[in-house]
Write a protein that holds these residues in place. Sequence first.
Motif, PDB file in Angstrom:
ATOM      1  N   LYS A 258       0.833  -1.206   0.000  1.00  0.00           N
ATOM      2  CA  LYS A 258       0.000   0.000   0.000  1.00  0.00           C
ATOM      3  C   LYS A 258       0.869   1.258   0.000  1.00  0.00           C
ATOM      4  O   LYS A 258       0.587   2.241  -0.722  1.00  0.00           O
ATOM      5  CB  LYS A 258      -0.925  -0.018   1.202  1.00  0.00           C
ATOM      6  N   LEU A 259       1.942   1.272   0.780  1.00  0.00           N
ATOM      7  CA  LEU A 259       2.839   2.424   0.808  1.00  0.00           C
ATOM      8  C   LEU A 259       3.498   2.637  -0.548  1.00  0.00           C
ATOM      9  O   LEU A 259       3.701   3.775  -0.996  1.00  0.00           O
ATOM     10  CB  LEU A 259       3.899   2.236   1.899  1.00  0.00           C
ATOM     11  N   TYR A 260       3.850   1.528  -1.197  1.00  0.00           N
ATOM     12  CA  TYR A 260       4.460   1.633  -2.535  1.00  0.00           C
ATOM     13  C   TYR A 260       3.493   2.276  -3.518  1.00  0.00           C
ATOM     14  O   TYR A 260       3.876   3.142  -4.316  1.00  0.00           O
ATOM     15  CB  TYR A 260       4.871   0.231  -3.005  1.00  0.00           C
ATOM     16  N   ASP A 261       2.222   1.845  -3.478  1.00  0.00           N
ATOM     17  CA  ASP A 261       1.220   2.417  -4.373  1.00  0.00           C
ATOM     18  C   ASP A 261       1.027   3.904  -4.111  1.00  0.00           C
ATOM     19  O   ASP A 261       0.912   4.715  -5.045  1.00  0.00           O
ATOM     20  CB  ASP A 261      -0.111   1.675  -4.213  1.00  0.00           C
ATOM     21  N   LEU A 262       1.009   4.278  -2.843  1.00  0.00           N
ATOM     22  CA  LEU A 262       0.835   5.689  -2.506  1.00  0.00           C
ATOM     23  C   LEU A 262       2.022   6.515  -2.986  1.00  0.00           C
ATOM     24  O   LEU A 262       1.862   7.649  -3.469  1.00  0.00           O
ATOM     25  CB  LEU A 262       0.653   5.844  -0.989  1.00  0.00           C
TER      26      LEU A 262
END
Length: 316
Positions: A258-262
């Motif tokens: 999720k952090l990567y996508d953000l």
Amino acid sequence: MDISVVVPLYDEVESLPELTSWISRVMADNNYTYEIVLVDDGSKDGSWDMIVKLKENNPFIKGFKFRRNYGKSAALNIGFEAAKGDVIITMDADLQDSPDEIPGLYRRITEDKYDLVSGWKAKRYDPLTKTIPTKFFNAATRKMSGINNLHDFNCGLKAYRKTVVKNIEVYGEMHRYIPVIAKWAGFTNIGEQVVEHRARKYGKTKFGWTRFINGFLDLLSIFFVGKFGKRPMHFFGAMGTLSFFAGIVIAIYLIAEKLYDLAHHVVPRQPTDNPLFYFALVAILLGSQLFLTGFVAELVSRNSHDRNNYQIEDTI
């Protein structure tokens, strides 16, 4: 005293006079000091009355009568507690075990210095419905226990050094696996002797198909108890740690995703849309439960004092 012969019995009134007379004759021929410990496992056919009658003419007989049927393991446990001999020999009451084997078994303990010697009925007179499952359980027991020199763990004809029977506990239906229990207790010098198996002379067998199901479950129990009975947290804790750790790793992966996508300005998926989320949740909950199970098992193992509390109606 040289020998205690422990005989668990259930509805064997016809065989008792011949069996006790045969045992006494063998003892007299070999000049052994002895006792015969007969444990009546709640018989309904007058076996106890026969034991009382036999006791009148044979002072070497001891008798114990259960108020109800508890099973062979319970009878053996009481017999072991009562036995006074330096060597304890067990045999069934149905005359399929020959008392003529007693001197040979006695010498294997006293001269060959075995802790336990188990009989092997190389030639059996039982039906295939009994012998085939028995072969399966014996093979499975050898594999799981590491006692590779025994062909028949369940043979009722066995000889023990006194210290063995005074330091093991037989309960449930664990009589099938006494050599395994003895090994876990530290008595590793276990031998085998080919013994005669005789056709049943009186009555009929008391065992049905349920004994094989119970035997398999008991095999699993004895393996677990032997390995982890004194330290259940080692088993449940290890399983809990692996499960909990796997759940945490998956959760970290989902957070990192999720952090990567953000960071790349990609609209992230909801965690609940990913099947891994549920795997992580189940793994963490399962790990926590296994930890709690381990703690409870530790408490139980340290506070169980009445596993072999049997109601004895009469003693002679």
